[in-house]
Design a protein around this motif. Structure first.
Motif, short mmCIF file in Angstrom:
data_model
loop_
_atom_site.label_atom_id
_atom_site.label_comp_id
_atom_site.label_asym_id
_atom_site.label_seq_id
_atom_site.Cartn_x
_atom_site.Cartn_y
_atom_site.Cartn_z
N LEU A 153 -64.08 -20.53 -6.88
CA LEU A 153 -64.15 -19.14 -7.33
C LEU A 153 -65.57 -18.64 -7.52
N ILE A 154 -66.55 -19.47 -7.18
CA ILE A 154 -67.96 -19.11 -7.43
C ILE A 154 -68.31 -17.77 -6.82
N GLN A 155 -67.90 -17.55 -5.58
CA GLN A 155 -68.32 -16.29 -4.96
C GLN A 155 -67.28 -15.18 -5.13
N GLU A 156 -66.42 -15.34 -6.15
CA GLU A 156 -65.36 -14.34 -6.39
C GLU A 156 -64.67 -13.97 -5.09
N PRO A 157 -63.98 -14.93 -4.50
CA PRO A 157 -63.43 -14.70 -3.17
C PRO A 157 -62.32 -13.66 -3.18
N GLY A 158 -62.22 -12.92 -2.11
CA GLY A 158 -61.13 -11.97 -1.97
C GLY A 158 -59.82 -12.71 -1.70
N VAL A 159 -59.93 -13.85 -1.00
CA VAL A 159 -58.76 -14.63 -0.65
C VAL A 159 -59.00 -16.08 -1.06
N LEU A 160 -58.04 -16.63 -1.80
CA LEU A 160 -58.18 -18.01 -2.26
C LEU A 160 -57.05 -18.86 -1.67
N PHE A 161 -57.41 -19.99 -1.06
CA PHE A 161 -56.41 -20.91 -0.53
C PHE A 161 -56.26 -22.08 -1.48
N LEU A 162 -55.04 -22.32 -1.91
CA LEU A 162 -54.77 -23.46 -2.78
C LEU A 162 -53.79 -24.37 -2.07
N ASP A 163 -54.28 -25.50 -1.58
CA ASP A 163 -53.42 -26.41 -0.83
C ASP A 163 -52.85 -27.46 -1.78
N THR A 190 -56.30 -12.35 -3.75
CA THR A 190 -55.12 -12.74 -3.01
C THR A 190 -55.08 -14.26 -2.95
N VAL A 191 -53.92 -14.84 -3.25
CA VAL A 191 -53.82 -16.29 -3.27
C VAL A 191 -52.78 -16.76 -2.25
N LEU A 192 -53.17 -17.71 -1.40
CA LEU A 192 -52.19 -18.38 -0.55
C LEU A 192 -52.05 -19.79 -1.08
N LEU A 193 -50.82 -20.11 -1.48
CA LEU A 193 -50.59 -21.36 -2.17
C LEU A 193 -49.60 -22.19 -1.37
N GLU A 200 -42.64 -24.28 -8.41
CA GLU A 200 -44.00 -23.76 -8.43
C GLU A 200 -44.08 -22.41 -7.72
N ALA A 201 -43.45 -22.33 -6.57
CA ALA A 201 -43.43 -21.07 -5.83
C ALA A 201 -42.73 -20.00 -6.68
N ASP A 202 -41.64 -20.43 -7.33
CA ASP A 202 -40.86 -19.52 -8.16
C ASP A 202 -41.72 -18.98 -9.30
N GLN A 203 -42.50 -19.87 -9.92
CA GLN A 203 -43.32 -19.50 -11.06
C GLN A 203 -44.46 -18.55 -10.68
N LEU A 204 -45.07 -18.78 -9.51
CA LEU A 204 -46.33 -18.11 -9.21
C LEU A 204 -46.27 -17.05 -8.13
N ALA A 205 -45.38 -17.22 -7.16
CA ALA A 205 -45.51 -16.42 -5.94
C ALA A 205 -44.74 -15.11 -6.01
N ASP A 206 -45.34 -14.06 -5.45
CA ASP A 206 -44.65 -12.79 -5.28
C ASP A 206 -43.76 -12.84 -4.06
N ALA A 207 -44.21 -13.59 -3.06
CA ALA A 207 -43.43 -13.74 -1.84
C ALA A 207 -43.57 -15.18 -1.35
N VAL A 208 -42.55 -15.66 -0.68
CA VAL A 208 -42.53 -17.05 -0.24
C VAL A 208 -42.12 -17.11 1.22
N ALA A 209 -42.77 -18.01 1.96
CA ALA A 209 -42.29 -18.33 3.30
C ALA A 209 -41.97 -19.82 3.32
N VAL A 210 -40.77 -20.14 3.79
CA VAL A 210 -40.42 -21.55 3.94
C VAL A 210 -40.75 -21.95 5.36
N ILE A 211 -41.56 -23.01 5.52
CA ILE A 211 -41.87 -23.42 6.87
C ILE A 211 -41.37 -24.83 7.15
N ASP A 212 -41.02 -25.03 8.38
CA ASP A 212 -40.52 -26.33 8.82
C ASP A 212 -40.90 -26.48 10.29
#
Lengths: 330, 289
Positions: A153-163, A190-193, A200-212
Motif C-alpha cells: 500500500l506504500i504508493q496508495e495503489p488504485g488497484v490492489l491484488f491480494l492472492d 479497488t481490490v482483487l482478491l 472469505e469471498a462472502d465476507q469481503l467481496a461485492d462481486a465474485v467470479a468462480v473459476i475452474d
C-alpha cells in the motif's frame, strides 16, 4: 478516467504451460472501488490470472487493462498504480518492519523523507508500531502478512491484488486481515482478491467470479451465488461406517430432504434451511436411535458444494480425477 | 482513451514526492542509481545480520593458511622459498576472492526466488538494480576482506617488498579477479534453483580448484598429467601475479602462464567477464520480463 471505466478488464486471457491450460479464455470486469473475489480450487488458474494482471506474466493471447492501462503495452504505468500481496509474504525477513517499509518506499520512488513519513503512518495503521524495530523473521504469520499488506500500500495503489491473503493464517489473524481489507475499500481502492474460501469471498467481496480450469463458470454477488448453491448444511459424523446408511435415512426423514454420504469422512450431510430447526430435529431423531455419533454441526456451504451446485462435481473430485488419471497413465 | 488523458488527481496526493508516471531517460537512469544504492545498503545489512556465509568464506582460507604456515610449513615449503608464510599470503587473498562467489550466487538466488521477484517486478523499480547492487555490495565486501587479510598477513610477518605502487596493482589484480567472479556468481545464482543448492555446488567446486593451483605447492610436485592443469588454472595466474607484484617469493617455473602471470591475470578475468556478463543479463531479462 471516467467512473464507468472498469478498474480491471480482462478479455479472453489464455496461458498454457505445456499441455496444461492455466487460463482458458478468462474474462473479467471489475468495477472501480469494489472488492472482487476470484474463487476457485487449487490449480483453477487464480494465481496465473493475478500474475498476468500484475504485469508479471505475458498471456499467450487475450488482453487486459488495469487502472486504464494495458498490462502488456503499458506495464511500466500499470506498476505505478498497483500493489501486490502474494500467497507467501514476501517481505525481507532480515530487515525490521520499519526498514522494510523504508526500503520498499524508496524503490517505489519516494524520497527519504517521504518514505519515512509513509512508513510511520503505515506502521500505525497496521498496528505494527510496537514491532516496528524488530526483524520480520521474528514476526508471527499474521504480523508478517500485515507488513506485506502495508508494503503493497506504500504508493496508495488504485488497484490492489491480494492472492490468497489469509491462506495458512490462524482465525484471529484472518480476522485482522479482513479488517484491513474492509478499511481499504473505504478509501476507494479497488481490490482483487483470490481465495479458496467461500466464507472469505462472502465476507469481503461485492462481486465474485468462480473459476475452474482457467475460465469463469459463475459470476455475481455472493448472495446470488449462495442461493444458486443452497443454504447451510447440517453434518453428522458417525463412529461406525456401517451406520452411515441408517443415519442418512434417519436424517433425510428428519429434515425432509435428501442426505449425502461422505464415506471417507464417515459423514452424512443434509440441507439446513433453518439452522436451529434442522439441528433440533436431527438431534431428536438421533437420540435413542442407537446410532453412535461423533459430532454434529451446522455450517455454511463449502467451496465443494458451490462446485457441486455449479458443475455437478466437487472440487475434491477434480483432484481425485487428476490422481486417478495419473494412476491410469502409470 | 489516450494515456495522457489520465488526470493527475488519480495519483496519490500525499507528500513524499512520488515520481511522475512516465520517466525520461535521464530520470530512469537516476532511478536505477538510487535503487542500486538502496539495495546495496540492504545487502550490507544482510551480511551483518546473517554473517554465516561471509564468516565461512573468510575463515576457511585463514585456517588453511594458518595450518600450512605454522603446522605443516616445514614439510610443505617448496625448496628455495625462505619465507613460506610470505609465500602463503597472496594464496590466501586469492582464495578469499574465490570463495566470495558463494555469497554472490546465493544472494542472487534469494533475490530472484519467485515470490521475492514478484514483489520487485510489480513495482516501478529498475530490476537491473538487483544485479548492480549485488555487484557493488560484493565488491565493497571484497575490499574489506583484502584489507583485513593484509592486516593478518602483517601480523604473520608478511611485507610487500616492491613499492606501494606495485602493491596497489596487486590489490587491483585481486579485485579484478573478484569482479569477474561476481558476474560468474550472478549467472550461477540465476541458473541454480535455490540459495541452498548454491552452497552445495560452490564449495565442492572451489576448494579442489584452489588446491589444484600453485597456491600452496609447485606444479612440479603434481603428477605429470596434472601439472599443466595446475599451471593453466586461473587461480595460479592470479596468485603468481600477486606474488610478483608484492615482491613476495614465488615458485621457480618455466611454464608459459607463470612467466606471463600478470598478463594472464588481467586477460583471463576480462575474458571471463565478457563471456558470462551477457549470459547473466540475458538470463535475468528472461526471468524479469
Amino acid at each position: 478516467m471516467s467512473h464507468t471505466t472498469p478498474a480491471i478488464r480482462a478479455e479472453g486471457l489464455r496461458k498454457s504451460y505445456g499441455a496444461t491450460r492455466a487460463l482458458d479464455g478468462l474474462d473479467l470486469t471489475v468495477r472501480a472501488g469494489t472488492v472482487f473475489g476470484l474463487l476457485g480450487p487449487n490449480g483453477a488458474g487464480k494465481t496465473t490470472a493475478v500474475r498476468v494482471l500484475a504485469t508479471l506474466l505475458r498471456p499467450d493471447s487475450g488482453r487486459a487493462s488495469v487502472a486504464g492501462y494495458d498490462v502488456l503495452a503499458q506495464a511500466d504505468r500499470v506498476r505505478t498504480r498497483i500493489g501486490l500481496t502474494g500467497q507467501y509474504a514476501s517481505v525481507d525477513e532480515l530487515l525490521t518492519g520499519r526498514e522494510n517499509l523504508l526500503m520498499f518506499g524508496r524503490l517505489y520512488g519516494l524520497d527519504a523523507a517521504g518514505a519515512d513519513e509513509r512508513a510511520r503512518s503505515l506502521l500505525e495503521r497496521f498496528d505494527l508500531v510496537g514491532a516496528a524495530d524488530r526483524r520480520a523473521d521474528g514476526y508471527s504469520g499474521g504480523m508478517r502478512r500485515r507488513l506485506d499488506l502495508a508494503v503493497s500500500l506504500i504508493q496508495e495503489p488504485g488497484v490492489l491484488f491480494l492472492d490468497e491473503p489469509t491462506t495458512g493464517l490462524d482465525p484471529r489473524s484472518r480476522l485482522q486481515v479482513w479488517e484491513s481489507v474492509r478499511a481499504l475499500t473505504a478509501s476507494g481502492t479497488t481490490v482483487l482478491l483470490t481465495t479458496q474460501y467461500l466464507e472469505e469471498a462472502d465476507q469481503l467481496a461485492d462481486a465474485v467470479a468462480v473459476i475452474d480450469h482457467g475460465r469463469v463458470i459463475a459470476e455475481g454477488t455472493p448472495d446470488a451465488l449462495k442461493s444458486q448453491v443452497g443454504g447451510d448444511r447440517l453434518d453428522v459424523v458417525v463412529r461406525d461406517p456401517a451406520d452411515l446408511a441408517a443415519t442418512a435415512r434417519l436424517l433425510g426423514d428428519a429434515v425432509s430432504a435428501p442426505a449425502s454420504v461422505h464415506r471417507e469422512e464417515q459423514r452424512v450431510s443434509v440441507p439446513a434451511e433453518d439452522r436451529m430447526e434442522a439441528l433440533t430435529r436431527a438431534v431428536r431423531a438421533l437420540d435413542g436411535s442407537g446410532l453412535r455419533v461423533e459430532d454434529v454441526g451446522v455450517r455454511r456451504p463449502s467451496l465443494d458444494e458451490v462446485f457441486l451446485g455449479l458443475t455437478g462435481s466437487t472440487a475434491t473430485d477434480h483432484e481425485n480425477d487428476r490422481e486417478r488419471t495419473q494412476e491410469v497413465s502409470r | 482513451m489516450t494515456a495522457t488523458a489520465v488526470p493527475e488527481r488519480n495519483r496519490p496526493r500525499s507528500g513524499g514526492g512520488l515520481p511522475p508516471l512516465q520517466l525520461t531517460r535521464g530520470q530512469r537512469l537516476r532511478k536505477t542509481g538510487t535503487d542500486t544504492l538502496v539495495l546495496t545498503r540492504r545487502n550490507f545489512r544482510h551480511m551483518v545480520r546473517d554473517p554465516f556465509e561471509p564468516i565461512i568464506a573468510i575463515t576457511m582460507p585463514l585456517v588453511v593458511v594458518l595450518l600450512f604456515g605454522y603446522v605443516f610449513g616445514d614439510v610443505m615449503a617448496p625448496p628455495g622459498t625462505e619465507n613460506y608464510r610470505e609465500f602463503l599470503v597472496p594464496a590466501m587473498l586469492t582464495m578469499v576472492m574465490l570463495y566470495g562467489i558463494g555469497g554472490t550466487a546465493s544472494g542472487i538466488a534469494r533475490d530472484t526466488a519467485r515470490d521475492v521477484m514478484s514483489r520487485f517486478r510489480s513495482m516501478p523499480m529498475s530490476p537491473v538494480a538487483l544485479l548492480s547492487a549485488r555487484a557493488l555490495a560484493d565488491m565493497a565486501r571484497a575490499c574489506l576482506e583484502v584489507a583485513l587479510l593484509l592486516l593478518v598477513g602483517f601480523a604473520m610477518g608478511w611485507r610487500f617488498e616492491d613499492g606501494a605502487g606495485n602493491a596497489l596493482a596487486a590489490v587491483g589484480v585481486l579485485l579484478l579477479f573478484r569482479l569477474a567472479l561476481v558476474w560468474l556468481g550472478v549467472l550461477m545464482g540465476l541458473v541454480l534453483p535455490t540459495a541452498d543448492s548454491v552452497s552445495m555446488v560452490v564449495y565442492p567446486l572451489t576448494f579442489p580448484l584452489s588446491m589444484l593451483s600453485t597456491s600452496f605447492i609447485p606444479s612440479t610436485a603434481m603428477p605429470d598429467w596434472l601439472a599443466p592443469v595446475t599451471e593453466w588454472n586461473p587461480i595460479s595466474m592470479v596468485v603468481t601475479a600477486t606474488r610478483d607484484l608484492f615482491g613476495n617469493p614465488s615458485l621457480p617455473s618455466d611454464a608459459w602462464p607463470a612467466e606471463n602471470a600478470l598478463l594472464m591475470a588481467v586477460v583471463v578475468p576480462v575474458a571471463l567477464m565478457l563471456l558470462v556478463t551477457p549470459l547473466a543479463v540475458r538470463r535475468f531479462r528472461r526471468i524479469s520480463r
